[in-house]
Design a protein around this motif. Sequence first.
Motif, PDB file in Angstrom:
ATOM      1  N   ARG A 234     -39.167 132.268 -15.473  1.00  0.00           N
ATOM      2  CA  ARG A 234     -37.813 132.273 -14.927  1.00  0.00           C
ATOM      3  C   ARG A 234     -37.445 130.872 -14.437  1.00  0.00           C
ATOM      4  NH1 ARG A 234     -38.036 136.260 -17.309  1.00  0.00           N
ATOM      5  NH2 ARG A 234     -37.613 138.419 -16.647  1.00  0.00           N
ATOM      6  N   ASP A 235     -36.163 130.685 -14.261  1.00  0.00           N
ATOM      7  CA  ASP A 235     -35.582 129.440 -13.757  1.00  0.00           C
ATOM      8  C   ASP A 235     -35.243 129.678 -12.287  1.00  0.00           C
ATOM      9  OD1 ASP A 235     -33.946 127.281 -13.130  1.00  0.00           O
ATOM     10  OD2 ASP A 235     -32.888 127.308 -15.046  1.00  0.00           O
ATOM     11  N   TYR A 236     -36.036 129.104 -11.381  1.00  0.00           N
ATOM     12  CA  TYR A 236     -35.863 129.335  -9.947  1.00  0.00           C
ATOM     13  C   TYR A 236     -34.990 128.239  -9.343  1.00  0.00           C
ATOM     14  CZ  TYR A 236     -39.499 132.783 -10.592  1.00  0.00           C
ATOM     15  OH  TYR A 236     -40.223 133.868 -11.035  1.00  0.00           O
ATOM     16  N   ILE A 237     -33.971 128.646  -8.579  1.00  0.00           N
ATOM     17  CA  ILE A 237     -33.026 127.714  -7.987  1.00  0.00           C
ATOM     18  C   ILE A 237     -32.935 127.945  -6.488  1.00  0.00           C
ATOM     19  CG2 ILE A 237     -31.152 129.295  -8.635  1.00  0.00           C
ATOM     20  CD1 ILE A 237     -29.276 126.879  -8.627  1.00  0.00           C
ATOM     21  N   HIS A 238     -32.842 126.881  -5.740  1.00  0.00           N
ATOM     22  CA  HIS A 238     -32.770 126.985  -4.277  1.00  0.00           C
ATOM     23  C   HIS A 238     -31.431 127.618  -3.879  1.00  0.00           C
ATOM     24  CE1 HIS A 238     -33.068 126.092  -0.050  1.00  0.00           C
ATOM     25  NE2 HIS A 238     -34.258 125.516  -0.218  1.00  0.00           N
ATOM     26  N   VAL A 239     -31.482 128.560  -2.961  1.00  0.00           N
ATOM     27  CA  VAL A 239     -30.285 129.289  -2.551  1.00  0.00           C
ATOM     28  C   VAL A 239     -29.237 128.366  -1.937  1.00  0.00           C
ATOM     29  CG1 VAL A 239     -31.169 129.898  -0.256  1.00  0.00           C
ATOM     30  CG2 VAL A 239     -29.483 131.386  -1.369  1.00  0.00           C
ATOM     31  N   VAL A 240     -29.643 127.274  -1.303  1.00  0.00           N
ATOM     32  CA  VAL A 240     -28.662 126.348  -0.730  1.00  0.00           C
ATOM     33  C   VAL A 240     -27.954 125.575  -1.839  1.00  0.00           C
ATOM     34  CG1 VAL A 240     -28.308 124.382   0.822  1.00  0.00           C
ATOM     35  CG2 VAL A 240     -29.897 126.215   1.459  1.00  0.00           C
ATOM     36  N   ASP A 241     -28.669 125.185  -2.883  1.00  0.00           N
ATOM     37  CA  ASP A 241     -28.010 124.589  -4.049  1.00  0.00           C
ATOM     38  C   ASP A 241     -26.980 125.556  -4.620  1.00  0.00           C
ATOM     39  OD1 ASP A 241     -29.186 122.033  -4.269  1.00  0.00           O
ATOM     40  OD2 ASP A 241     -30.960 122.849  -5.256  1.00  0.00           O
ATOM     41  N   LEU A 242     -27.351 126.804  -4.691  1.00  0.00           N
ATOM     42  CA  LEU A 242     -26.458 127.841  -5.205  1.00  0.00           C
ATOM     43  C   LEU A 242     -25.218 127.964  -4.327  1.00  0.00           C
ATOM     44  CD1 LEU A 242     -26.756 129.786  -7.622  1.00  0.00           C
ATOM     45  CD2 LEU A 242     -27.641 131.493  -6.040  1.00  0.00           C
ATOM     46  N   ALA A 243     -25.420 127.995  -3.027  1.00  0.00           N
ATOM     47  CA  ALA A 243     -24.303 128.109  -2.088  1.00  0.00           C
ATOM     48  C   ALA A 243     -23.335 126.937  -2.247  1.00  0.00           C
ATOM     49  CB  ALA A 243     -24.837 128.165  -0.658  1.00  0.00           C
ATOM     50  N   GLU A 244     -23.893 125.743  -2.404  1.00  0.00           N
ATOM     51  CA  GLU A 244     -23.049 124.559  -2.560  1.00  0.00           C
ATOM     52  C   GLU A 244     -22.214 124.628  -3.836  1.00  0.00           C
ATOM     53  OE1 GLU A 244     -25.932 121.448  -2.249  1.00  0.00           O
ATOM     54  OE2 GLU A 244     -26.026 121.562  -0.049  1.00  0.00           O
ATOM     55  N   ALA A 245     -22.736 125.259  -4.872  1.00  0.00           N
ATOM     56  CA  ALA A 245     -21.983 125.423  -6.111  1.00  0.00           C
ATOM     57  C   ALA A 245     -20.749 126.299  -5.892  1.00  0.00           C
ATOM     58  CB  ALA A 245     -22.876 126.017  -7.192  1.00  0.00           C
ATOM     59  N   HIS A 246     -20.871 127.298  -5.018  1.00  0.00           N
ATOM     60  CA  HIS A 246     -19.721 128.167  -4.733  1.00  0.00           C
ATOM     61  C   HIS A 246     -18.602 127.392  -4.040  1.00  0.00           C
ATOM     62  CE1 HIS A 246     -22.784 131.170  -5.581  1.00  0.00           C
ATOM     63  NE2 HIS A 246     -21.818 132.038  -5.749  1.00  0.00           N
ATOM     64  N   VAL A 247     -18.967 126.494  -3.147  1.00  0.00           N
ATOM     65  CA  VAL A 247     -17.967 125.678  -2.470  1.00  0.00           C
ATOM     66  C   VAL A 247     -17.220 124.817  -3.487  1.00  0.00           C
ATOM     67  CG1 VAL A 247     -17.577 123.863  -0.752  1.00  0.00           C
ATOM     68  CG2 VAL A 247     -19.280 125.653  -0.324  1.00  0.00           C
ATOM     69  N   ILE A 248     -17.962 124.214  -4.395  1.00  0.00           N
ATOM     70  CA  ILE A 248     -17.356 123.373  -5.430  1.00  0.00           C
ATOM     71  C   ILE A 248     -16.445 124.204  -6.331  1.00  0.00           C
ATOM     72  CG2 ILE A 248     -17.838 121.948  -7.458  1.00  0.00           C
ATOM     73  CD1 ILE A 248     -20.453 121.103  -6.021  1.00  0.00           C
ATOM     74  N   ALA A 249     -16.892 125.414  -6.667  1.00  0.00           N
ATOM     75  CA  ALA A 249     -16.077 126.283  -7.519  1.00  0.00           C
ATOM     76  C   ALA A 249     -14.780 126.684  -6.822  1.00  0.00           C
ATOM     77  CB  ALA A 249     -16.875 127.518  -7.915  1.00  0.00           C
ATOM     78  N   VAL A 250     -14.852 126.986  -5.518  1.00  0.00           N
ATOM     79  CA  VAL A 250     -13.640 127.314  -4.757  1.00  0.00           C
ATOM     80  C   VAL A 250     -12.682 126.128  -4.761  1.00  0.00           C
ATOM     81  CG1 VAL A 250     -12.761 127.716  -2.421  1.00  0.00           C
ATOM     82  CG2 VAL A 250     -14.649 129.086  -3.274  1.00  0.00           C
ATOM     83  N   GLN A 251     -13.218 124.940  -4.530  1.00  0.00           N
ATOM     84  CA  GLN A 251     -12.376 123.745  -4.514  1.00  0.00           C
ATOM     85  C   GLN A 251     -11.724 123.523  -5.881  1.00  0.00           C
ATOM     86  OE1 GLN A 251     -15.471 121.111  -3.162  1.00  0.00           O
ATOM     87  NE2 GLN A 251     -14.787 121.173  -1.016  1.00  0.00           N
ATOM     88  N   ARG A 252     -12.456 123.816  -6.936  1.00  0.00           N
ATOM     89  CA  ARG A 252     -11.904 123.677  -8.291  1.00  0.00           C
ATOM     90  C   ARG A 252     -10.685 124.578  -8.470  1.00  0.00           C
ATOM     91  NH1 ARG A 252     -13.529 121.916 -13.368  1.00  0.00           N
ATOM     92  NH2 ARG A 252     -13.013 123.195 -15.179  1.00  0.00           N
ATOM     93  N   LEU A 253     -10.788 125.815  -7.978  1.00  0.00           N
ATOM     94  CA  LEU A 253      -9.671 126.741  -8.103  1.00  0.00           C
ATOM     95  C   LEU A 253      -8.497 126.331  -7.221  1.00  0.00           C
ATOM     96  CD1 LEU A 253     -11.428 130.237  -8.225  1.00  0.00           C
ATOM     97  CD2 LEU A 253     -10.512 128.902 -10.131  1.00  0.00           C
ATOM     98  N   LEU A 254      -8.785 125.995  -5.967  1.00  0.00           N
ATOM     99  CA  LEU A 254      -7.707 125.647  -5.040  1.00  0.00           C
ATOM    100  C   LEU A 254      -6.973 124.377  -5.465  1.00  0.00           C
ATOM    101  CD1 LEU A 254      -9.411 126.417  -1.596  1.00  0.00           C
ATOM    102  CD2 LEU A 254      -7.797 127.853  -2.880  1.00  0.00           C
TER     103      LEU A 254
END
Length: 347
Positions: A234-254
Motif C-alpha cells: 500500500r501507499d501510506y500517507i501522513h494524515v497531516v499531509d492529507l489534511a493540508e491537501a483539503h485546505v488547498i482543494a478548498v482554496q482552489r474552489l473558492l
Amino acid sequence: MKKRIMVTGGCGYIGSHTAVALIENDFEVLILDDLSNSNKEVLDRIKSITGIRPKLLEVDLKDSFLCDNMFCYNKNIDAVIHFAAHKAVSESIEKPLKYYHNNLYALINVLVAMEKYNINNFIFSSSATVYGNPDELPITEKNKTKRPFSPYGNTKRVAEEVLEDITISNKDLSAISLRYFNPIGAHDSGCLGELPNGIPNNLMPYITQTAVGIRKTLSVFGNDYPTKDGTPIRDYIHVVDLAEAHVIAVQRLLEKKQENAFETFNLGTGNGYSVLEIINAFEKVLNQKVNYTIADRRPGDVPQLYSDTSLAKTKLGWVAKRNLENMIATAWKWEQNYRQEQNLQEN
C-alpha cells in the motif's frame, strides 16, 4: 470575514486533522457528526492545538429532515468537506446494506441541501479503492475506475458518479474528489490521532495497540499475495499531509481555479510498502517489538495499490512532505499519550 467551512464527519480521524489545518489557515469550521465512530472529546484536542474549539452539531445525515435543518439554520457556508461515512472494508462485506444506506443517503441529503441553500463548493473524501484491482501501477487518475471488491469501496465509486452527474445538471456546483491511499500517522503534538472503536481495521493503530499492550497479537491478513514478501503493498500517507491537501482543494474552489466542474486527484506518496515492511520499519524506528501472526486473507483486499500524484503536484501544487519514519513516530507518540491519559483518568 472568515470563510466558513462545513466539515461532515469532522470528529473522525481525517476530519479532525483537516479541521486543525483549516483553522490554522484562518477558516471558520463547523463540524457535523453523528459520533457513531468518534468522540466529542476531539473538539478539546483541536482546541489544545489551535486555541479554537469548533462548533459541533450532532446529527445523523441519513435523516433528510435533520440534514436540511442543519443547513437551514446555519447560513453563509462557503464550502462543504464531506467525510461522513462508514469505512471498514471487512464490515461492509458482512453488512453491505448498512454501508449503502449510510454512505449514499448521507451524501445525497447533503447535496440536496446544498442545492437548496445555494452552497456551491464541495470536497469529497474518496478512496483509491475506486480503482479496484488496477491494471497498471502506479495508479494515475487516468486509470479507469472499476467495481471495487467491497461495498465500502463501491459507495465511493457510486458517490463519484453522483457528483459527476450533479455537476453536469447544476452548473453552479463545483466538486473535487480526493482519492486517498492509506492515511497513517498523527499530529506532531501527540494530542490528536487515530482512535478506532473496537479492533482496528487499519494497520497502524493495530500495530500501535499491539505494541502498547492493548492487543495481544497483530493479525497479518495473508502472506501469499503476488508481492515481494507475500503481504499486500500500500501507499501510506501522513494524515497531516492529507489534511493540508483539503485546505488547498478548498482554496482552489473558492478562488475559482478549477478547470472542470468535477475534478479528481490522487493523494499518496507514490511509494509502496508491504505490511511486513511497515511492521519491520516500526520495530526499527522505535526499537519496539510487535507480536504478529499470519492469518487468512481478508475479503476485499487487493495485492498492490500505490499512486502517481503528478496531477496533484501540477494542478494543486501539493506534494506529501512527511516520510515513513515521521508517520510511525507520530502514530506511536499519539498512542502512548492517549494511553497515559486513560491511565490517569482511571487512577
